[in-house]
Design a protein around this motif. Structure first.
Motif, PDB file in Angstrom:
ATOM      1  N   LEU A 150       0.809  -1.292   0.224  1.00 46.24           N
ATOM      2  CA  LEU A 150      -0.082   0.336  -0.037  1.00 46.24           C
ATOM      3  C   LEU A 150       1.172   1.146  -0.319  1.00 46.24           C
ATOM      4  O   LEU A 150       0.243   1.743  -0.166  1.00 46.24           O
ATOM      5  CB  LEU A 150      -1.324  -0.180   1.353  1.00 46.24           C
ATOM      6  N   LEU A 151       1.960   1.333   0.463  1.00 43.17           N
ATOM      7  CA  LEU A 151       2.586   2.440   0.999  1.00 43.17           C
ATOM      8  C   LEU A 151       3.000   2.491  -0.291  1.00 43.17           C
ATOM      9  O   LEU A 151       3.776   4.025  -1.046  1.00 43.17           O
ATOM     10  CB  LEU A 151       3.864   2.153   2.043  1.00 43.17           C
ATOM     11  N   LEU A 160       6.478  -8.833  13.727  1.00 43.70           N
ATOM     12  CA  LEU A 160       6.210  -7.044  12.796  1.00 43.70           C
ATOM     13  C   LEU A 160       6.819  -6.583  12.521  1.00 43.70           C
ATOM     14  O   LEU A 160       7.473  -5.634  13.023  1.00 43.70           O
ATOM     15  CB  LEU A 160       5.862  -6.418  14.538  1.00 43.70           C
ATOM     16  N   ASN A 161       6.428  -6.312  11.077  1.00 42.28           N
ATOM     17  CA  ASN A 161       6.577  -5.672  10.467  1.00 42.28           C
ATOM     18  C   ASN A 161       5.860  -5.129   8.695  1.00 42.28           C
ATOM     19  O   ASN A 161       4.214  -5.096   8.829  1.00 42.28           O
ATOM     20  CB  ASN A 161       8.195  -5.974   9.382  1.00 42.28           C
ATOM     21  N   CYS A 162       6.631  -4.283   8.594  1.00 45.19           N
ATOM     22  CA  CYS A 162       5.216  -3.915   7.105  1.00 45.19           C
ATOM     23  C   CYS A 162       4.957  -4.648   6.253  1.00 45.19           C
ATOM     24  O   CYS A 162       3.511  -4.003   5.601  1.00 45.19           O
ATOM     25  CB  CYS A 162       5.905  -2.442   6.803  1.00 45.19           C
ATOM     26  N   VAL A 215      -7.735  -3.409   9.994  1.00 45.81           N
ATOM     27  CA  VAL A 215      -6.473  -3.833  10.312  1.00 45.81           C
ATOM     28  C   VAL A 215      -6.049  -5.142  10.804  1.00 45.81           C
ATOM     29  O   VAL A 215      -6.723  -5.916  10.867  1.00 45.81           O
ATOM     30  CB  VAL A 215      -5.731  -2.864  10.439  1.00 45.81           C
ATOM     31  N   TRP A 216      -5.478  -6.218   9.529  1.00 46.22           N
ATOM     32  CA  TRP A 216      -5.598  -7.479   9.737  1.00 46.22           C
ATOM     33  C   TRP A 216      -3.890  -7.643  10.218  1.00 46.22           C
ATOM     34  O   TRP A 216      -3.187  -7.067  10.159  1.00 46.22           O
ATOM     35  CB  TRP A 216      -5.924  -8.435   9.110  1.00 46.22           C
ATOM     36  N   LEU A 217      -3.425  -8.775  11.770  1.00 48.58           N
ATOM     37  CA  LEU A 217      -1.840  -9.241  11.077  1.00 48.58           C
ATOM     38  C   LEU A 217      -1.821 -10.688  10.838  1.00 48.58           C
ATOM     39  O   LEU A 217      -3.009 -11.326  10.649  1.00 48.58           O
ATOM     40  CB  LEU A 217      -1.733  -9.214  13.091  1.00 48.58           C
ATOM     41  N   VAL A 218      -0.652 -10.667   9.767  1.00 51.83           N
ATOM     42  CA  VAL A 218      -0.808 -12.532   9.664  1.00 51.83           C
ATOM     43  C   VAL A 218       0.807 -12.947   9.750  1.00 51.83           C
ATOM     44  O   VAL A 218       1.304 -12.123  10.593  1.00 51.83           O
ATOM     45  CB  VAL A 218      -0.533 -12.139   8.329  1.00 51.83           C
ATOM     46  N   ASP A 219       1.234 -14.206  10.084  1.00 49.31           N
ATOM     47  CA  ASP A 219       2.126 -14.534   9.971  1.00 49.31           C
ATOM     48  C   ASP A 219       2.561 -15.044  11.035  1.00 49.31           C
ATOM     49  O   ASP A 219       3.304 -13.791  11.308  1.00 49.31           O
ATOM     50  CB  ASP A 219       3.051 -13.836   9.137  1.00 49.31           C
ATOM     51  N   ARG A 256      11.723   0.015  12.607  1.00 48.88           N
ATOM     52  CA  ARG A 256      12.619  -0.425  11.851  1.00 48.88           C
ATOM     53  C   ARG A 256      12.515  -0.685  10.126  1.00 48.88           C
ATOM     54  O   ARG A 256      13.148  -0.421   9.608  1.00 48.88           O
ATOM     55  CB  ARG A 256      13.670  -1.485  12.484  1.00 48.88           C
ATOM     56  N   SER A 257      11.606  -1.645  10.323  1.00 53.40           N
ATOM     57  CA  SER A 257      11.243  -2.615   9.249  1.00 53.40           C
ATOM     58  C   SER A 257      10.570  -0.728   7.756  1.00 53.40           C
ATOM     59  O   SER A 257      10.837  -1.031   7.231  1.00 53.40           O
ATOM     60  CB  SER A 257      10.025  -2.981   9.084  1.00 53.40           C
ATOM     61  N   LEU A 258       9.753   0.170   8.778  1.00 53.66           N
ATOM     62  CA  LEU A 258       9.434   0.541   7.629  1.00 53.66           C
ATOM     63  C   LEU A 258      10.212   2.012   7.293  1.00 53.66           C
ATOM     64  O   LEU A 258      10.608   2.612   5.865  1.00 53.66           O
ATOM     65  CB  LEU A 258       8.325   2.102   8.621  1.00 53.66           C
TER      66      LEU A 258
END
Length: 684
Positions: free
Chosen positions: A579-580, A610-612, A623-627, A649-651
């Protein structure tokens, strides 16, 4: 649990199996299911993550019947497992509850066996009936953060003194109990003297006061009485050394009541054959219930050599003798014959149920017999006097009429602890609860000796090992796309929303020499199964994660295992990274992302990556979280802020890579991160 106890219990392990083998000479069932005694058996996936109720033997199982039935009705979405120590209790549990519960033996209390037991079963809450506590059992419950409730708890003076005497060996076991529901104030005081904190104990009464005799059972008992048309005396739960006294009393009774019938029910099934020989040795004609024989006019004894029918025998009898009381065994609970309105005769040795018998004696609700001669006289008096029988029945029933309510009180105690373990228990019960995600709905499949599969039995009518291979779906022309990262995940057009198939690969330097093998561990703890089960629990908490559909563990040749998982696709969703790359998120969307992360943190959910790429937004903006590979539950701590720092950091990393590649990535820390933080803090 002390070091000495751990050493001693291990040293005694061979003696346990010698005992089981010797006991098996009379009761062959003791020689079966030995793997369960060490928790070496396979426990099906649909028994995991539920409620464990431990009833050591038949008495506790009978007492807890109404309570267990209420639990099954109140929590239909949860697996319920009953554990016991004896084959007779196992047989009774299967008779009473059939496939509504999973049954197993509680293993020997060695550290290894108890660790395997808790790892394989993974209970949310443990309920122990009466006083069956073991140091190793309690230690593993504490290590696994499982609350242990001791319900219908009673503590005799003799037992208290024994526990105090050996406290140096067992360690502080009573302090490890989460809650104690005592039968009476005397027991409560004794538990507190042993170390139970006063704010962890309450007097709730005795479950047996709530015993309800089924209407159909009473009807069958009445029909039997009408069929036999003869006086019936019952000797229930008799022990070795007591049968002879009962038979002597009955032969004396026959001198005055020649058409009387004795129903003789030995306490332990391994004694059935020996008791039959004793009856024959007295020259009495008998039939055995196990042979489906009904007594004829010439039969004087009916041997009750079956399990689970004691209440029926009480209901059929005119007078009942409650065994274990003519010898120094301490007697058995008289509340069952009271529930069937059957007059009670007892021997003098009733220290196991002293308070109940004192109350009965105070209102004339029990007759006493010190030996065989007195037992014969009591039987004769009661058979000859219907008014006396009625007076005793009414006095006993009236004395305990106000003592009901223990079942409701203990269900409330359980619910208070279940609310912390199963959040949906706060506001969902009954039929609605059956619609919730649950390991109870998971089917275990073993297509080969080296493969185990868990799958959602409600989603799939049947299942094949081929479902975990991309080639299978390619031949069906079902693959509709893929996602690349460390490895390829396949989007499959199957079901209403489609599925995502992911194989587990190694990362980092290890992955260059070992692509997809992991060190062997318990199947339930393996990568795919652990993620599958975690997703189930997160959906149970109504957190926005994909629905798990199936997981596979495959033992690799020589060393290690490989793993795969199938999850349902989140419809019309794209990850934050993608999306970004297309557009800037709105202020509300950033706040939504922060708010959802906070939901997970408040639930104690640690996302290890937890990353983008693992945050998604669907078409409606949800909003969903996966993996959730290698994720789990943690107590609140510094990890929550570290989780946010990992996302930041991931962003930064993806923004830098996009800049270097001269492509768009619509992320600005100064503009976007404060919005996410506000959402995390619950600020608008």
């Amino acid at each position: 649990m002390t070091l000495l106890y751990r050493l001693l219990i291990r040293a005694c392990l061979p003696l346990v199996f010698i005992y089981l083998w010797l006991r098996g000479r009379k009761a062959p069932a003791y020689r079966l299911r030995w793997r369960e005694r060490l928790a070496l058996q396979t426990i099906p996936a649909n028994a995991r993550q539920g409620l464990l109720i431990h009833c050591v033997s038949v008495g506790e199982t009978v007492a807890a019947r109404e309570f267990i039935e209420q639990v099954l009705a109140r929590y239909p979405q949860l697996p319920v497992t009953l554990s016991s120590m004896t084959p007779t209790a196992s047989e009774l549990a299967q008779t009473l509850f059939a496939d509504h519960v999973h049954h197993l033996y509680l293993p020997v209390d060695t550290p290894g066996a108890m660790r395997r037991f808790f790892d394989k079963l993974a209970p949310r809450v443990v309920v122990v009936l009466e006083t069956e506590v073991w140091p190793g059992f309690l230690q593993q419950a504490q290590l696994h953060k499982v609350p242990v409730l001791l319900l219908n708890a009673r503590m005799s003076e003799k037992s208290q003194q024994t526990y105090l005497k050996y406290s140096w060996l067992t360690g502080p076991i009573w302090q490890q109990l989460t809650w104690v529901a005592a039968q009476n104030h005397t027991s409560a005081e004794r538990f507190m003297h042993l170390g139970v904190a006063s704010d962890r104990i309450a007097v709730r009464g005795n479950l047996k006061f709530d015993s309800h005799v089924p209407v159909d059972l009473l009807a069958r008992a009445t029909a039997l009485k009408q069929q036999l048309q003869r006086p019936i005396v019952l000797a229930a739960s008799t022990h070795q050394g007591e049968d002879e006294l009962v038979l002597k009393a009955f032969t004396e009774l026959l001198d005055n009541v020649p058409n009387a019938l004795l129903i003789l029910v030995p306490r332990h099934p391994e004694r059935f054959a020996a008791v039959a020989e004793k009856v024959a040795g007295k020259g009495l004609s008998y039939v055995r219930r196990s042979a489906a024989e009904s007594p004829e006019a010439n039969n004087q004894v009916w041997l009750g050599d079956t399990m689970g029918e004691l209440v029926f025998w009480y209901a059929a009898a005119d007078v009942a003798f409650v065994g274990g009381s003519l010898i120094k065994r301490g007697g058995h609970n008289p509340l069952e014959p009271i529930a069937t309105h059957t007059p009670v005769v007892s021997g003098p040795h009733v220290f196991n149920f002293q308070e109940i018998y004192q109350r009965l004696d105070g209102v004339g609700g029990v007759r006493w017999a010190a030996d065989a001669d007195e037992l014969a006289l009591q039987w004769l008096d009661l058979l000859n006097d219907a008014n006396l029988r009625f007076t005793m029945q009414r006095a006993a029933v009236s004395e305990f009429a106000q003592d009901q309510g223990a079942t409701a009180a203990m269900l409330s105690d359980l619910h208070q602890h279940m609310m912390h373990q199963v959040p949906t228990c706060n506001n969902v019960t009954g039929s609605t609860a059956t619609e919730l995600p649950s390991m109870k709905k998971v089917t275990t499949l073993k297509p080969q000796g080296n493969v185990e599969i868990w799958y959602d039995g409600e989603h799939f009518d049947d299942f094949s090992d081929d479902y975990f291979t991309a080639d299978y779906w390619r031949r069906q022309d079902k693959i509709k796309g893929s996602a690349t990262g460390r490895s390829t995940a396949w989007f499959i057009a199957a079901g209403e929303q489609g599925m995502l198939l992911r194989h587990y690969y190694r990362g980092g330097l290890v992955g260059k020499v070992n692509k997809d093998r992991f060190a062997r561990e318990a199947i339930a703890n393996s990568r795919a199964m652990a993620e599958f089960e975690l997703l189930m629990r997160l959906r149970e908490r109504q957190l926005p994660v994909p629905k798990p559909l199936a997981a596979r563990y495959e033992k690799a040749p020589v060393w290690g295992y490989r793993a795969d998982i199938l999850v349902e696709i989140i419809p019309q969703a794209e990850d934050l990274f993608k999306l970004l790359g297309q557009r800037q998120l709105t202020a509300q969307q950033w706040r939504e992302v922060g708010g959802v992360i906070r939901q997970f943190h408040d639930a104690g959910v640690y996302h290890s990556d937890l990353n983008c790429h693992n945050i998604m937004l669907d078409a409606a903006g949800k909003v969903w979280l996966v993996d959730f590979d290698k994720c789990g539950f943690r107590d609140a701590g510094e990890w929550q802020q570290a989780n946010l720092a990992r996302l930041l950091r991931s962003l930064h990393k993806e923004a830098a890579k996009a800049k270097e590649a001269k492509r768009d990535f619509h992320w600005q820390k100064e503009r976007d991160w404060p919005l996410l933080t506000k959402g995390y803090q619950g600020k608008s």
